[in-house]
Structure formats: structure tokens, C-alpha cells
Scaffold this motif. Sequence first.
Motif, PDB file in Angstrom:
ATOM      1  N   ARG A   1      43.834   5.388 -11.870  1.00  0.00           N
ATOM      2  CA  ARG A   1      42.812   6.026 -11.072  1.00  0.00           C
ATOM      3  C   ARG A   1      43.181   7.488 -10.808  1.00  0.00           C
ATOM      4  O   ARG A   1      44.292   7.789 -10.349  1.00  0.00           O
TER       5      ARG A   1
ATOM      6  N   MET B   1      37.159  13.466 -11.772  1.00  0.00           N
ATOM      7  CA  MET B   1      36.846  13.447 -10.350  1.00  0.00           C
ATOM      8  C   MET B   1      37.700  12.369  -9.657  1.00  0.00           C
ATOM      9  O   MET B   1      37.998  11.340 -10.253  1.00  0.00           O
ATOM     10  N   THR B   2      38.028  12.615  -8.398  1.00  0.00           N
ATOM     11  CA  THR B   2      38.783  11.620  -7.628  1.00  0.00           C
ATOM     12  C   THR B   2      38.090  10.266  -7.704  1.00  0.00           C
ATOM     13  O   THR B   2      36.878  10.184  -7.521  1.00  0.00           O
TER      14      THR B   2
ATOM     15  N   VAL C   1      38.139   6.730 -13.581  1.00  0.00           N
ATOM     16  CA  VAL C   1      39.119   6.165 -14.501  1.00  0.00           C
ATOM     17  C   VAL C   1      39.775   7.326 -15.260  1.00  0.00           C
ATOM     18  O   VAL C   1      39.097   8.262 -15.675  1.00  0.00           O
TER      19      VAL C   1
ATOM     20  N   ALA D   1      33.313  11.209 -14.479  1.00  0.00           N
ATOM     21  CA  ALA D   1      32.942  11.052 -13.069  1.00  0.00           C
ATOM     22  C   ALA D   1      33.468   9.735 -12.543  1.00  0.00           C
ATOM     23  O   ALA D   1      33.726   8.801 -13.303  1.00  0.00           O
ATOM     24  N   ALA D   2      33.584   9.657 -11.211  1.00  0.00           N
ATOM     25  CA  ALA D   2      33.898   8.366 -10.596  1.00  0.00           C
ATOM     26  C   ALA D   2      32.732   7.429 -10.867  1.00  0.00           C
ATOM     27  O   ALA D   2      31.567   7.831 -10.781  1.00  0.00           O
ATOM     28  N   GLY D   3      33.018   6.203 -11.234  1.00  0.00           N
ATOM     29  CA  GLY D   3      31.942   5.239 -11.466  1.00  0.00           C
ATOM     30  C   GLY D   3      31.391   5.269 -12.864  1.00  0.00           C
ATOM     31  O   GLY D   3      30.443   4.542 -13.159  1.00  0.00           O
ATOM     32  N   SER D   4      31.938   6.115 -13.729  1.00  0.00           N
ATOM     33  CA  SER D   4      31.484   6.131 -15.118  1.00  0.00           C
ATOM     34  C   SER D   4      32.487   5.389 -15.990  1.00  0.00           C
ATOM     35  O   SER D   4      33.674   5.305 -15.665  1.00  0.00           O
ATOM     36  N   GLU D   5      31.982   4.900 -17.098  1.00  0.00           N
ATOM     37  CA  GLU D   5      32.869   4.220 -18.040  1.00  0.00           C
ATOM     38  C   GLU D   5      33.925   5.172 -18.550  1.00  0.00           C
ATOM     39  O   GLU D   5      33.715   6.373 -18.653  1.00  0.00           O
TER      40      GLU D   5
END
Lengths: 395, 395
Positions: A48, A93-94, A97, A75-79
Motif C-alpha cells: 500500500r 496516491m496514498t 496499490v 489512484a486509490a481504489g483503482s486496479e
Amino acid sequence: MISVEKALQIVLNSTQDFGVEEIPFFQSNGRILKESIVADRDFPPFNRVSMDGIAIDFQQFQNGQKEFFIEGIQAAGSEQRSLKNPKNCIEVMTGAVLPKNTSAVVRYEDLEINNGIATILIDEVKDFQNIHPQGKDEQKGAILIPKNIQISPAEIGVFATVGKSTVKVAKQPKVMIISTGDELVDVDGIPLAHQIRRSNVFTLVSLLENLKIPSSTNHISDDKEVLKTNIKKYLETFDVLLFSGAVSKGKFDFLPEVLEELGVQKLFHQVAQRPGKPFWFGQTETCSIFAFPGNPVSTFVNCLVYFYSWFYKFVGIKFEEKTAILAEDIYFKPDLTYFLQVKIHYRFGHLIATPINSNGSGDLSSLIKADGFIQLPNDKTEFKKGESYPIIIYK
Amino acid sequence: MISVEKALQIVLNSTQDFGVEEIPFFQSNGRILKESIVADRDFPPFNRVSMDGIAIDFQQFQNGQKEFFIEGIQAAGSEQRSLKNPKNCIEVMTGAVLPKNTSAVVRYEDLEINNGIATILIDEVKDFQNIHPQGKDEQKGAILIPKNIQISPAEIGVFATVGKSTVKVAKQPKVMIISTGDELVDVDGIPLAHQIRRSNVFTLVSLLENLKIPSSTNHISDDKEVLKTNIKKYLETFDVLLFSGAVSKGKFDFLPEVLEELGVQKLFHQVAQRPGKPFWFGQTETCSIFAFPGNPVSTFVNCLVYFYSWFYKFVGIKFEEKTAILAEDIYFKPDLTYFLQVKIHYRFGHLIATPINSNGSGDLSSLIKADGFIQLPNDKTEFKKGESYPIIIYK
């Protein structure tokens, strides 16, 4: 008359197991957890990113490269993306992945970005820096929360994280709180000169509310037959009866007699303590009966000392004993455990207990002025300033 | 970037007064009292018998009389009787009005009763003994409970006693708690590899529940226009918005921008602390906006440090600062206030704070292992075992 220690031991031995129920996790604050909560995957579940910036192949920096073409954004939340060219970088981004083929994150503060090129302004970058590695906090299958703990907001967050939308908690006992005494009138009534208003039942309801235990209340007049009929019914319906009053030696204090006539096994009556001495405790196969003396302070301290301990034992919770330091010398001669009302102050990490002025167990407003009871044992008469003793803090 | 002290000062200066409401007294546990509670009569309201036994005219005992014919019984809750013949006595019960023409109570333990005659077995009886005199605890009109305190079971009992069937309490602010971030899925959803479940909002709901503040929740995806539309509506409807996430420097962290575009006055962004640094705080005429960083520990500590303090200031409550003693040396170089997660133990009246192992602000399970944050100031780098610092205890 038995000692506080002996009385407590008898009370604790009488606890029963009322089982477990499953409730929505967001309603479980304050309840007692009855299952272990296990990590459903690694935490973090992936490598992370822990800073906003760029992800690079650390080897390239090692080789002296400082300028990196930005291939894209993770981005956070992207594959998970992949870095295609090891000499490039991906903005990250914080919470995102870590992109494949990258092994260090350099934060924006240490970069200059112009025309799609990020230039690293610092001389030292460490392998795997600003990355929270998969499984570092917890590995899949690890116990995150053991059972038999009191649920607080911290636990609620973990339930949500591992997808426990319902959780198993201890069932609460069914409790009836009964006041007795013909001198009592309702809260919205106007008492005659010789009467007072009912108050202890409401104090008890609130004390149980703080344990998330709902309770019913009733008032029974000082009539032996009425008492008997009502209590018989309650013994069959409830797990716990709490009484306030009618346990002294007075002519109209039928309660111990009535309870015994109804087949309740008396476990003790009268404990060597002040306040709260005429406490009566008994049980049937299915019901525990706490009959507290009617004075406000007596009822209050006995609920904290005996009912609270009984409840925590019953749900499987162990608390560390708290202690506080006496701010004054105390002299107390009677061969009784003394629950002295004190105000607690915090001074440089010390809990200081200052006795308040009280007019004894009938003095309701002393409960407002104090915030705890310090427990002075019966085997001494002099208690010196600076000595520490067990403390029950109720505010 | 401003200091924790400065940030807290700004937050506390922004509190508004949301007024007062009147609620049933038995629902007021945990709320903030906004009226003084006054004794509606003397306490005790009459000369109150405090032991079961007999009431006599003390003068007769003084004159050497030891045997008293029992004229009748004065029960608790009965109208005051009169002793007709001063050489007789009246049996009295705890809680009863002291009969007219009597001035001392001798308890059963010190008596022998045969054929309606009570014989006093002890040599010393004091004038007015075993009587709790009218008005001794409180005089009519005295303030029993000052306003601006948090109501606990002790106060509930006093409300009942003085007939306050409803009480004035601080209105609770209307709070909306909003999560952002496309990496979040619902608690009962199965996250993909790059996703995690929503958890911070539930932690916040529970933390507010502990202040008896109900709250609403919603999730908004990382889309600037959607964020803007929703927040605009919330700003008009709620007194407080709490956000978790989207306040870092990341590309998709629109939140500060959106808030400012909607006319929210930014009061600060970023506080010199760890964890919880990217905290954003602002206000409109009618709404306070706390935008906490999205890491679980950051959100948690900021809610306790800033929102709790804001709330207590807003309702008029002042708490004494708690302190605890470090169990280990700590070295912390950054020029930041360090909220270190600790486990609290009580030893001989000392609060001992032992740091737990944590993997930083993303480590949710560290909140389970700890029960408090010790606040280490930014003007030092070495913190020695045995030194005391402010502590926030959350369990």
C-alpha cells in the motif's frame, strides 16, 4: 455478617451463562464480544502506497537516475497498474496499490514536476520506502480481536474492515428493578411531609444502562401479600431482580422473609461494610436476587461493587484493578470495609483521591460531589496520606 | 503547518451555541445539564430515623429510666405520630419521620423487648442519636447540581428526588459523517484486491455515540461534481460535517478545493502532529467542517483531540487534564506533536503508559491493542521513562 471479600466471592460464584446473540456490528458498541475476530485477508491487503508522490523502480535510482517520465497515475481504489518502462515512474496516491515493477515511493515534497517529468530533489531514497507492505500489520487468519472484550469504537472499525456485518455478543440478562417502601411517591408527585420521591430505581436503571443492560422497573407497597404475589411472578420471568430497600431489621422489612418463603436460597444477609451493610443476596435455579439497602449511597456502591462484578464475571470480562492514592489521613475504627467517597484528581500521572464531606449513606448529593469510592480494608484503622487502595470510579 | 496547540485553539474558538432542549429526566444519562438543580425542600425533609429501634424522650434516659412501654409503631412513609406519654416509646423504622416529643433512637441491637416493654441494654445514649436531622444534607433552595456537567446515574437520582421529571440539556449538534475514496466498498461487500471496506465512518459514529450524539452517514465517490453537489446540500442541513479521507496532497483529494469553492472558510490545513497531519478544518456561518485524514488511527486520534474538545467546549464542559507516566524511554525526532499509542496500567495509584508496537497510522488493529494516546510535545526529542505527559484514554 460476612466480609466484602467473602460476599463478592459468593456473588461471583453464582453467575450463570445466558448465552450469545448475533447483532448488527454497528449496534454493538459497549456490548461484550463472544467470538474471536479474524483477519479475512492480509492487512494491508496489498503493498500500500503511504505517501502521495511517484512510484519508481528503486534499482534505477541506485544507478544514479534522477529524472523519471510519468507514465500514468495509480489512484486509490483503482486496479493495480504496471510500470511498462523501468526508467519511467507512475504517480501514486496514498492508499493506492503499489504498481507492478515499482519498489519505492518518493513523495511530492521531494520532487519537482515539469512537463510530465518528475525530478527527485533528494540524495537518499531507500528501497521500499513509503510503502506499507502487504501483511505487515496482520496476516490472513490472525486473531485481530480476542473474544470476551467490551466492544468500543476501535473494535467497531475492525468489524467493518473484516466484513463482520453481524457479530456475536453476550446476551444481556433480563433485569427487573423494584422499589419498596410506603414512604415513596412518584417523581412527578408532590410528597407529603413524611414522604420522599422514588429515586434509587432510576439510579439503578442508569447504572445498568451504562452496561447496555435494559431493565424494567416497578414499585411495590409495604404489604407482605402484594410483595409476595408480584415477586413470585418476577422470579419466573426475569434473570435478575434488583431491590432497593426493605432489607433492614425494620418491622415492615418483609423482603428477606418473603424471598425465602418463595423458595429463594439466601446466600447471605449483611456484609461487613459501610455504607451498604444490610445487603441481602440469594438465588433460585434461574434468577439472581440482589436486595440492596434503601439509602441512595448504599444502593449505589453495592450496585457497583456487586452487580457490576457479577455482570462482568458472567460475560467473561476481567478488569485490571484500579488504585488511587489517599490525599489525607483517614481514621476508621469499625471492623468494616469502608467505601469512602472521594474526588479524583490526576497529578503527574498519579490518581489522587480526596475524601469529600458526606453526611452518610442517606446523603444523595454526596454522590454528585464525589466521583469514586476508595475501598479501605477492615483489617486496619489508620489509613495514611500517600498510601494507595483500590478505587471504583463512577464518573 | 500549524501546531496542535494553535489548531486546537482555532477549533475551540469556532464553537457555536445550538441551544437547549427539555427531555424526560430518565433519558438524560450522558447528556449535558443546562440548568442548576435546586433542593425543592430540606434534605432530609424531616428528622429522619436512621436505625430500626425505638424513639424515646432523651430526657427520660438522662433521668435514669431504662424501661419504656411501647405506645405504637412509626413506619417509614407514615404520617408523623406523637409520643403521648414521655415515659413511653414508639418503635421506629429506618426512613421514618421521628415522632413528635422524641429526641433519640435506640437500635434493636441495644434493646430487649418483652411483653410490649423495651429495655435499653446499654449505658450510653446520646441526645439525638440515630437521627438524620432535617436539612442536614441540604437546605431548601440550595444548588444540588450546578449546570454544565455531564449527567451520570448519580445526577439521575437527584433529579428524581427533587421532582425534576424533565430536565434542560444541551441540544446535540446535527452531524453528517462522510467517507470518500473509490477504494472503499461496503461492510457486507467483498473487496477486490485493490479495495478495502468502509470502516472509519462506523468508528466515528461510535465515537459520537459515546457522547450521545446521533449521526448520519454517507459515502461519496471521488468525483468532484458529485462531491460538490452533495456537500452543498449537507452544509445547509447539518451543524457539523465530519470527513474521513481525501485531504492529503493526492491528485484525487479534491475535498479542500471543493469545500473552498462552496464558500467554506478554511481555518487550517495540516497540523504538526503524527499521526493525523493532513487534518483540514473550516467553517461556514452555520456549519463546522472537520476533514480528517483517511487512515484509521489518524481519524481516531483527531476525533478525540479536536472533535471531542470542540463538543465539550460547545456544551460548556471543562475536564481536568489527565496525565500518565511513560514506562519506556521514547526518542522522536520530527518537529511534530507525537500521539503515541499506549496501553494503560494502574500501579499503586500511578497511571503507567506502555507504548505498543504499531505499524503507523494505517494499522487499525493497533487501536485494539492500545487504550490511549500519550501526547508528547514537539519541543523535545527525548522522552524519559518516569516522565508524565497528557493522556487521552479511549477505553
